[in-house]
Design an enzyme around this catalytic site. Structure first.
Site, mmCIF file in Angstrom:
data_model
loop_
_atom_site.group_PDB
_atom_site.id
_atom_site.type_symbol
_atom_site.label_atom_id
_atom_site.label_comp_id
_atom_site.label_asym_id
_atom_site.label_seq_id
_atom_site.Cartn_x
_atom_site.Cartn_y
_atom_site.Cartn_z
ATOM 1 N N SER A 1 0.835 -1.206 0.000
ATOM 2 C CA SER A 1 0.000 0.000 0.000
ATOM 3 C C SER A 1 0.868 1.253 0.000
ATOM 4 C CB SER A 1 -0.881 0.012 1.245
ATOM 5 O OG SER A 1 -1.463 -1.253 1.420
HETATM 6 C C1 LIG Z 1 -3.245 -4.272 -0.228
HETATM 7 S S1 LIG Z 1 -2.619 -5.873 0.025
HETATM 8 C C2 LIG Z 1 -1.965 -5.789 1.673
HETATM 9 C C3 LIG Z 1 -0.704 -5.024 1.858
HETATM 10 C C4 LIG Z 1 0.124 -5.518 3.013
HETATM 11 N N1 LIG Z 1 -0.462 -5.239 4.296
HETATM 12 C C5 LIG Z 1 1.543 -5.039 2.911
HETATM 13 O O1 LIG Z 1 2.053 -4.438 3.848
HETATM 14 O O2 LIG Z 1 2.148 -5.320 1.873
HETATM 15 C C6 LIG Z 1 -4.079 -6.838 0.359
HETATM 16 C C7 LIG Z 1 -3.760 -8.278 0.674
HETATM 17 O O3 LIG Z 1 -4.908 -8.892 1.212
HETATM 18 C C8 LIG Z 1 -4.898 -10.232 0.797
HETATM 19 N N2 LIG Z 1 -6.239 -10.787 0.943
HETATM 20 C C9 LIG Z 1 -7.309 -10.633 0.116
HETATM 21 N N3 LIG Z 1 -8.351 -11.323 0.562
HETATM 22 C C10 LIG Z 1 -7.962 -11.933 1.697
HETATM 23 C C11 LIG Z 1 -8.610 -12.791 2.615
HETATM 24 N N4 LIG Z 1 -9.875 -13.184 2.442
HETATM 25 N N5 LIG Z 1 -7.911 -13.219 3.683
HETATM 26 C C12 LIG Z 1 -6.595 -12.856 3.871
HETATM 27 N N6 LIG Z 1 -5.941 -12.048 3.024
HETATM 28 C C13 LIG Z 1 -6.608 -11.592 1.952
HETATM 29 C C14 LIG Z 1 -4.436 -10.148 -0.638
HETATM 30 O O4 LIG Z 1 -3.975 -11.395 -1.101
HETATM 31 C C15 LIG Z 1 -3.374 -9.071 -0.542
HETATM 32 O O5 LIG Z 1 -2.094 -9.632 -0.374
#
Ligand SMILES: C[S@@+](CC[C@H](N)C(=O)[O-])C[C@H]1O[C@@H](n2cnc3c(N)ncnc32)[C@H](O)[C@@H]1O
Length: 389
Positions: free
Chosen positions: A94
């Site tokens: 992000s």
């Molecule tokens: C915007 S990214 C997160 C960025 C992260 N916090 C970082 O510091 O890089 C969103 C993440 O949420 C994960 N995600 C999406 N749906 C999810 C779910 N149901 N459970 C867990 N993770 C999920 C995606 O795979 C993705 O890696």
């Protein structure tokens, strides 16, 4: 000069006002983002080009990207070959400003037990660990490959938080309760498990979002089984929590349905759709009125003569952007849900309520999803809308 180091990035975040706490400044200075983002995709002419830190030619561009205040896509739904991809982002690091805004709002204290939903690259888990201690951080990621890479990057800088593979909707019950829960993928309601797993006095920061609009929300444990709080007027639009690894979309969300264009209803409207489309607080109110319907709205036609919208129930509208001599704009709409009528009703309500900004809205979230709602000004104000968004 673009930043090329963690120190410069931290400076920029302090100067821009996103970082206010001393601890967060130090965390951004000391946690190297480049370890967590060894490569990323950059949009160029409709394609996503891989910028790889291991490539001698791309090394400088990669380093500048990593230490710039930008969201960096690290995974896409489909890949052409090893260097060029098309598709929709399924994971990203992000934008640091957004991360800083959420971390400030989270009001972390050393020793807090923290659950992060959406590990992604692991960079945010590292910032959390810097404040509360890695042993107090649990982070959950749906994609096993991403979780593994994040674990390795965290270990490379000596941090060993608990990285779990699974669906963040169910939280991590075996490690609960948590003093803080931070979600870096958006949700259209507050998953009941998060409320159940919140410690007394604990807080949640998450992006509560529908297809058209949403915002970060800050909730505290108001009672054993209820979280309550307000929307924050902070930037930050996260990709939705997904249930499938090959798609960033929510279940049942498809934008390729055939629209119901038989017998369109034609009329005129006094609402000028162009400023309405650009107004975040009006879009937010409209989202509340869509009552869980998935809508793509306010898409501009080539030449900017019309705006249109369509919903996953096959409803649609098209509205002209040039008024006639009476100041009215042409509208056509069809399908079961009268989408444009909803926009007009919202426009009128938004004016009656004094054009409320997003920060005037809040959420009451019991641990039963069907009972969760958004309110205006106060939980008992009489203005409430059901979740999901
Ligand atoms: C915007 S990214 C997160 C960025 C992260 N916090 C970082 O510091 O890089 C969103 C993440 O949420 C994960 N995600 C999406 N749906 C999810 C779910 N149901 N459970 C867990 N993770 C999920 C995606 O795979 C993705 O890696």
């Amino acid at each position: 000069m673009p930043s090329t180091s963690a120190l410069e990035l931290a400076d920029a975040l302090v100067t821009g006002g996103a970082v206010r706490s001393t601890w967060l400044r130090r965390a951004f200075e000391e946690i190297p983002r480049h370890v967590f983002v060894p490569r990323f995709f950059r949009s160029e002419a409709g394609c996503e080009v891989l910028i790889d830190g291991d490539s001698a030619e791309q090394h400088d561009e990669w380093l500048r990207g990593v230490y710039t205040d930008e969201a960096l896509t690290v995974q896409l739904t489909s890949t052409h070959d090893e260097t060029i991809a098309v598709g929709r982002p399924t994971s990203s690091s992000s934008a640091p400003t957004v991360m800083a805004g959420m971390l400030e709002a989270l009001d972390l204290e050393p020793g807090h037990r923290v659950l992060e939903i959406g590990t992604g690259t692991g960079y945010n888990a590292a910032l959390l660990s810097h404040r509360v201690g890695a042993a107090n951080v649990v982070t959950i990621e749906l994609d096993r490959g991403l979780a593994g890479a994040a674990s390795r990057a965290l270990a490379e800088i000596g941090l060993h938080p608990s990285v779990q593979v699974g669906d963040g909707n169910v939280g991590v019950p075996e490690s609960a309760p948590f003093d803080r829960i931070i979600a870096t993928a958006s949700v259209d309601h507050v998953p009941p498990a998060w409320i159940t797993q919140l410690a007394p006095g604990g807080a949640i920061v998450a992006d509560l979002r529908g297809s058209l609009s949403g915002s970060l929300v800050w909730l505290i444990a108001a009672a054993a089984d209820v979280a309550e709080g307000r929307f924050l007027d902070l930037p930050g639009a996260f990709m939705p929590m997904r249930t499938r690894l090959d798609s960033p979309l929510r279940d049942g969300e498809t934008w390729h349905q055939v629209l119901d264009q038989r017998n369109p209803q034609r009329a005129t409207t006094p609402v000028n759709a162009a400023p309405a489309a650009d107004c975040p607080s009006l879009r937010f109110l409209l989202q509340l009125h869509l009552a869980g319907r998935r809508v793509r709205g306010f898409l501009r036609s080539p030449g900017n003569t019309e705006l249109s919208g369509h919903a996953t129930d096959a409803s649609w509208f098209t509205v002209g952007l040039r008024a006639d001599d009476d100041g009215l704009f042409p509208v056509a709409q069809g399908g079961l849900g009268r989408l444009w009528d909803t926009v007009e009703a919202c426009w009128a309500l938004w004016h009656r309520l004094g054009q409320p900004g997003i920060e005037r809205f809040g959420v009451t979230a019991p641990d039963v999803a069907d009972l969760q709602y958004v309110w205006l000004d106060h939980p008992d104000s009489g203005y409430r809308w059901p979740l999901p968004l």
